[in-house]
Enzyme design. Structure first.
Site, PDB file in Angstrom:
ATOM      1  N   GLY A 147       0.845  -1.198   0.000  1.00  0.00           N
ATOM      2  CA  GLY A 147       0.000   0.000   0.000  1.00  0.00           C
ATOM      3  C   GLY A 147       0.872   1.235   0.000  1.00  0.00           C
ATOM      4  N   SER A 148       0.333   2.311   0.540  1.00  0.00           N
ATOM      5  CA  SER A 148       1.051   3.581   0.471  1.00  0.00           C
ATOM      6  C   SER A 148       2.180   3.640   1.498  1.00  0.00           C
ATOM      7  CB  SER A 148       0.073   4.733   0.731  1.00  0.00           C
ATOM      8  OG  SER A 148      -0.447   4.609   2.037  1.00  0.00           O
ATOM      9  N   GLU A 155       5.623  -3.278   1.045  1.00  0.00           N
ATOM     10  CA  GLU A 155       5.721  -2.910  -0.377  1.00  0.00           C
ATOM     11  C   GLU A 155       4.933  -1.622  -0.535  1.00  0.00           C
ATOM     12  OE1 GLU A 155       7.506  -4.514  -2.500  1.00  0.00           O
ATOM     13  OE2 GLU A 155       7.887  -6.329  -1.342  1.00  0.00           O
ATOM     14  N   GLU A 209       9.393  -9.668  -1.841  1.00  0.00           N
ATOM     15  CA  GLU A 209       8.452 -10.752  -2.101  1.00  0.00           C
ATOM     16  C   GLU A 209       8.983 -11.556  -3.276  1.00  0.00           C
ATOM     17  OE1 GLU A 209       4.819  -8.363  -2.641  1.00  0.00           O
ATOM     18  OE2 GLU A 209       4.218  -9.044  -0.648  1.00  0.00           O
TER      19      GLU A 209
END
Ligand code: NAD
Length: 496
Positions: free
Chosen positions: A241-242, A263, A475
């Site tokens: 997200g942000s 992320e 990831e």
């Protein structure tokens, strides 16, 4: 983000209800209240999603804790078979899932069909195979007659929090490795796009995933996401997200010593040298600028073009951008759909105003759009801005919409300074036929991913993530399985 409650009970009863998935069952939230879910193509509420709270998260964690011992000791083959079954069911229901994703998010239906849903299926398939190949290390001792080997144990209950831009794609990108590694999961999709996670719950039931192994709690970030982040029994948080929310999660979870994979946002440079393969670069740059309405964390929103090519690029890029068909997501010839929400629509338009205020001029776009029959939808013309300083806010902050800035450059050193001159460091794209320059630049660019003469070409085995304010951790492939497991060294001394 969505504070509006749906008031009219008659209106509510006709609406699709998106409930939680707890301990293998679809259940309403403890509060009994729901939030509206909008169809971005027409700006209308079309469903309602559980407005869950901490109590629902507690129930999910309890279910996940109870399910953990059995799931963690399930054989790898059995776990892999279940993940493959989920992948098969996604494939079988691909059309319905793609329609649901497109309606929920505003993305063109063809994009959901070609990218989002196949990738969600691939995520489960990939980790079903990866888990059977995930091997421990062994070290013969350097000074003694001893051998060390490493166990990789699942962590326990883990939390997965995902955003709205690639809803099922990113939700499954976290859940699949978490489950593959033997963890049980409490997951939260974005409240803006909750539908396909809800449909995935049905798929997991049909696949025979044991109750409590995956629990999906729907609702807002401040209520559900924050409760997941601070729950003492949740051992790790995988968040996409942000950057702002990633920092908030880190503030809560880091002092509790949870493992964190974050992320976050990007402001990615797209660097075009005059010696590039021009047609391929132009086609790809159109995609890397405006795919998914520019709402991909990997989109190249800062386009730097070597001066000898600048005028030609400017002319062709503007012409190709003006020709893009913006329209309702379900129409087959739509290239750019609606942006995800009214709040986001207003945010993107406000950045276009800011770009003008910062001295940029618009080469095309700049306005909202009202396709016939969809006048209340959230459509924005693909927009190209020229003349902004690399240090302007529009070149520093993530806009996350169909807005790009183009700038000329003269030297490699200069463009490297621009490229690295932001807080973000997610991805970068380079266009050149000069091999040495490509390697040199790839090494010097501050980013987690560098694409050379391509964009968003993903091999799921490779590490994925960002540096600086774009991310912590990686990831993908075994990186994800490492994140979702705890290594334990076992040292055995033997008699010689
Ligand atoms: P967001 O940060 O607003 O929300 C992401 C998720 O976090 C949602 O599920 C939200 O409900 C939840 N959340 C909100 N507040 C929370 C809190 N206090 N505690 C815990 N969870 C909370 O992001 P968004 O607007 O949904 O998505 C867009 C952003 O995601 C962009 O910045 C984009 O760059 C980023 N993104 C990054 C990647 C990547 O791989 N790096 C991929 C896709 C999107």
């Amino acid at each position: 983000m969505l504070s509006l409650k749906i008031g009219n009970p008659l209106e509510r009863s006709a609406m699709k209800k998106i409930d939680n998935y707890l301990n293998g069952q679809l259940l309403p939230p403890a509060s009994g209240s729901y939030l509206p879910v909008y169809d971005p193509s027409c700006g209308q509420v079309y469903a309602e999603v559980a407005d869950s709270n901490e109590g629902d998260v507690d129930r999910a964690v309890e279910a996940a804790r109870a399910a953990f011992p059995a799931w963690a000791s399930t054989s790898l083959d059995a776990r892999a078979a279940l993940l493959l079954r989920i992948s098969e069911l996604i494939d079988r229901q691909a059309d319905g899932l793609a329609r649901a994703e497109s309606k929920d998010n505003g993305k063109p239906l063809w994009l959901a069909r070609e990218v989002d849903i196949p990738r969600a299926s691939a995520n489960f398939r990939f980790f079903a195979h990866a888990l059977t190949q995930f091997a421990a290390e062994a070290h013969q001792h350097t000074g003694f007659h001893a051998i060390n080997y490493t166990l990789r144990d699942p962590l326990g209950v883990v939390g997965c929090i995902s955003p709205w831009n690639l809803p099922l794609y990113l939700f499954s990108w976290k859940i699949a490795p978490a489950l593959a590694a033997g963890n049980t999961v409490v997951a939260k999709p974005s409240e803006v796009t909750p539908m396909t996670a809800f449909l995935l719950a049905g798929i997991c039931r049909e696949a025979g995933l044991p109750p409590g192994v995956l629990n999906i709690v729907q609702g807002t970030g401040p209520a559900v996401g924050a409760a997941i982040s601070r729950h003492p029994a949740i051992k790790a948080i995988s968040f996409t997200g942000s950057t702002r929310i990633g920092a908030e999660i880190a503030r809560t979870a880091a002092p509790m010593f949870k493992k964190l994979s974050l992320e976050m946002g990007g402001k990615n440079p797209n660097i075009i040298f005059a010696d590039c393969n021009y047609e391929k670069m132009l086609d790809t740059t159109l995609r890397s600028s405006f795919a998914n309405q520019g709402q991909i964390c990997l989109c190249g929103s800062r386009i730097f073009v070597e001066r000898p090519l600048y005028e030609q690029f400017r002319q062709d890029f503007v012409a190709r951008t003006k020709a893009l068909k913006v329209g309702p997501p379900m129409q087959e010839d739509t290239q750019v759909g609606a942006v995800v929400s009214k709040a986001h629509f207003q945010k993107v338009l406000s950045y276009i105003e800011l770009a003008k205020a910062e001295g940029g001029h618009l080469l095309c776009g700049g306005n909202s759009l009202q396709p016939a029959g969809f006048e209340k939808g959230w459509y924005i013309q693909p927009t190209i801005v020229e003349g902004l300083s690399p240090t302007s806010r529009c070149n520093q902050e993530e806009i996350f919409g169909p807005v790009v800035s183009i700038m000329p450059f003269d030297t490699e050193a200069e463009v490297l300074e621009y490229a690295n001159g932001v807080n973000y460091g997610l991805s970068a794209t380079l266009w050149t036929e000069n091999l040495s320059r490509a390697h040199r630049m790839a090494k010097a660019i501050e980013a987690g991913i560098v694409w050379i003469n391509t964009w968003l070409l993903r091999d799921l085995r490779t590490p994925f993530g960002g540096v600086k304010h774009s991310g912590v951790g990686r990831e993908g492939g075994f990186e994800a399985l490492r994140f979702f497991t705890e290594p334990k060294n076992v040292c055995i001394q033997y008699e010689n």
